[in-house]
Write a protein that holds these residues in place. Structure first.
Motif, PDB file in Angstrom:
ATOM      1  N   THR A 166       4.446   3.941   3.648  1.00 49.82           N
ATOM      2  CA  THR A 166       5.418   3.170   2.874  1.00 49.82           C
ATOM      3  C   THR A 166       6.169   4.054   1.882  1.00 49.82           C
ATOM      4  OG1 THR A 166       3.947   1.249   3.041  1.00 49.82           O
ATOM      5  CG2 THR A 166       5.712   1.127   1.414  1.00 49.82           C
ATOM      6  N   TYR A 167       5.452   4.958   1.251  1.00 51.65           N
ATOM      7  CA  TYR A 167       6.051   5.827   0.229  1.00 51.65           C
ATOM      8  C   TYR A 167       7.167   6.698   0.805  1.00 51.65           C
ATOM      9  CZ  TYR A 167       3.324   9.804   2.032  1.00 51.65           C
ATOM     10  OH  TYR A 167       2.814  10.806   2.832  1.00 51.65           O
ATOM     11  N   LYS A 168       7.038   7.114   2.052  1.00 52.81           N
ATOM     12  CA  LYS A 168       8.086   7.928   2.680  1.00 52.81           C
ATOM     13  C   LYS A 168       9.316   7.082   2.974  1.00 52.81           C
ATOM     14  CE  LYS A 168       5.229  11.466   4.929  1.00 52.81           C
ATOM     15  NZ  LYS A 168       4.838  12.071   6.237  1.00 52.81           N
ATOM     16  N   TRP A 169       9.099   5.886   3.474  1.00 47.82           N
ATOM     17  CA  TRP A 169      10.218   5.028   3.858  1.00 47.82           C
ATOM     18  C   TRP A 169      10.994   4.543   2.638  1.00 47.82           C
ATOM     19  CZ3 TRP A 169       6.345   2.180   7.522  1.00 47.82           C
ATOM     20  CH2 TRP A 169       6.162   2.963   8.669  1.00 47.82           C
ATOM     21  N   TYR A 185       0.858  -1.190   0.000  1.00 46.13           N
ATOM     22  CA  TYR A 185       0.000   0.000   0.000  1.00 46.13           C
ATOM     23  C   TYR A 185       0.890   1.234   0.000  1.00 46.13           C
ATOM     24  CZ  TYR A 185       1.222  -0.899   4.822  1.00 46.13           C
ATOM     25  OH  TYR A 185       1.947  -1.201   5.939  1.00 46.13           O
ATOM     26  N   TYR A 186       0.348   2.340  -0.478  1.00 45.60           N
ATOM     27  CA  TYR A 186       1.075   3.610  -0.484  1.00 45.60           C
ATOM     28  C   TYR A 186       1.244   4.103   0.937  1.00 45.60           C
ATOM     29  CZ  TYR A 186       2.671   7.890  -2.813  1.00 45.60           C
ATOM     30  OH  TYR A 186       3.436   8.928  -3.283  1.00 45.60           O
ATOM     31  N   SER A 187       0.147   4.091   1.682  1.00 40.60           N
ATOM     32  CA  SER A 187       0.124   4.317   3.131  1.00 40.60           C
ATOM     33  C   SER A 187      -1.237   3.846   3.611  1.00 40.60           C
ATOM     34  CB  SER A 187       0.329   5.792   3.488  1.00 40.60           C
ATOM     35  OG  SER A 187      -0.838   6.539   3.215  1.00 40.60           O
ATOM     36  N   LEU A 234       4.332   3.569  -6.320  1.00 39.81           N
ATOM     37  CA  LEU A 234       5.480   3.255  -5.475  1.00 39.81           C
ATOM     38  C   LEU A 234       6.734   2.993  -6.301  1.00 39.81           C
ATOM     39  CD1 LEU A 234       3.865   0.872  -2.796  1.00 39.81           C
ATOM     40  CD2 LEU A 234       4.705   3.198  -2.414  1.00 39.81           C
ATOM     41  N   SER A 235       6.559   2.390  -7.466  1.00 39.95           N
ATOM     42  CA  SER A 235       7.712   2.056  -8.308  1.00 39.95           C
ATOM     43  C   SER A 235       8.413   3.293  -8.857  1.00 39.95           C
ATOM     44  CB  SER A 235       7.274   1.155  -9.472  1.00 39.95           C
ATOM     45  OG  SER A 235       6.450   1.858 -10.382  1.00 39.95           O
ATOM     46  N   LYS A 236       7.738   4.426  -8.827  1.00 39.04           N
ATOM     47  CA  LYS A 236       8.321   5.669  -9.344  1.00 39.04           C
ATOM     48  C   LYS A 236       9.125   6.431  -8.302  1.00 39.04           C
ATOM     49  CE  LYS A 236       4.613   6.281 -12.752  1.00 39.04           C
ATOM     50  NZ  LYS A 236       3.479   7.144 -13.189  1.00 39.04           N
ATOM     51  N   ILE A 237       9.091   5.972  -7.047  1.00 35.54           N
ATOM     52  CA  ILE A 237       9.798   6.681  -5.977  1.00 35.54           C
ATOM     53  C   ILE A 237      11.307   6.506  -6.109  1.00 35.54           C
ATOM     54  CG2 ILE A 237      10.170   6.774  -3.472  1.00 35.54           C
ATOM     55  CD1 ILE A 237       7.191   6.039  -3.161  1.00 35.54           C
TER      56      ILE A 237
END
Length: 291
Positions: A199-202, A173-175, A229-232
């Motif tokens: 999750t996106y921040k971590w 999940y994104y968050s 998420l894959s773009k982070i």
């Protein structure tokens, strides 16, 4: 006007009541733990296991299992989802032991035989304690972090603070705040939710290879979540798509097992782009006309 005041007051009281209920009852909605008695005996066909208990600094007990492989190549630290206990999740360890990897699974606080008050901070700290225990036996270049659904957030957090061989996220999940917002968009979740799990921040601080697996028919956590998420960290991330896969059935797809085999058995190699079309750009019709 007086009637409007009453209506406004009733709406306000209802909003406050829902907010208070959400704050105190969210554990019930987020977690579906299965409790196990202290004398429960774990058993899995064709799997050799070792049970252990780790006591935390606040007196909680984290119960876990080690699934043993013959002549292990490394260790997979498998962080499970938000339901049941490792009693049921243990059946997935075979997907790694058959490739020669030991598997460590633990129950979060309040799940299985694990004890203690469950908070996001406490669970993150518990997972780091277990990771440190693994590092005592195995160097980090042989440790794989695997996070499934809710466990993907904790796995991402661990990877951001350590240096494992790789991070694998299964239906992440994104968050959790974003997931909850989908169902109750009118609530101030930033103030109410106890497990925001960003999750996106971590992921921004992860420096190992990141592999994301997601099904296109996941109705709980949409596939587009993994695309975002894959773009982070695109330079470190590879997205694997299970066509037709839902949230709980990826293991029933042959494609999932092919992907997992590729991820954990293939050594990464640098691609030589010299002579490729990477820098070639299509010209516009106008430019071609002038030429």
């Amino acid at each position: 006007m007086q009637n409007w005041h009453y209506i406004l007051l009733i709406v306000l009281l209802a909003y406050i009541l829902i907010s208070v209920s959400l704050y105190f009852l969210q554990d019930y909605f987020l977690f579906k733990p299965e409790k196990l008695s202290k004398d429960f005996q774990f058993f899995y066909d064709n799997q050799e296991i070792e049970e252990y208990n780790v006591e935390t600094r606040d007196g909680a007990i984290i119960n876990g299992l080690r699934f043993k492989a013959q002549n292990p190549k490394g260790v997979v630290f498998y962080l499970k989802g938000n339901s049941k206990s490792i009693k049921g999740w243990g059946k997935f360890a075979v997907d790694f032991t058959r490739h020669g990897y030991d598997v460590i699974m633990v129950d979060y606080r309040g799940f299985g035989k694990s004890t203690g008050r469950r908070t996001q901070k406490a669970v993150k700290r518990d997972m780091q304690v277990i990771y440190n225990k693994i590092k005592e036996k195995v160097t980090e270049k042989y440790i794989i972090l695997y996070g499934r659904s809710m466990g993907s957030g904790f796995a991402a957090k661990l990877a951001s603070m350590n240096n494992p061989r790789m991070l694998i996220l299964d239906a992440p999940y994104y968050s959790l705040s974003k997931v909850a917002k989908k169902y109750i968009p009118f609530m101030p979740l930033s103030l109410l939710i106890k497990f925001p799990m960003p999750t996106y921040k971590w992921l921004k601080y992860v420096n190992c290879p990141i592999h994301i697996i997601h099904g296109t028919d996941d109705r709980l956590i949409p596939y587009k979540t993994s695309v975002k998420l894959s773009k982070i960290k695109p330079e470190l991330t590879k997205l694997y798509t299970v066509i037709g896969g839902g949230h709980k059935n990826l293991n029933t797809f042959e494609s999932y097992h092919k992907m997992l085999t590729e991820i954990i058995t293939t050594k990464p190699r640098k691609v030589n782009l010299e002579g490729s079309s990477i820098n070639v750009r299509h010209s516009s019709k106008r430019a071609n006309a002038k030429a």
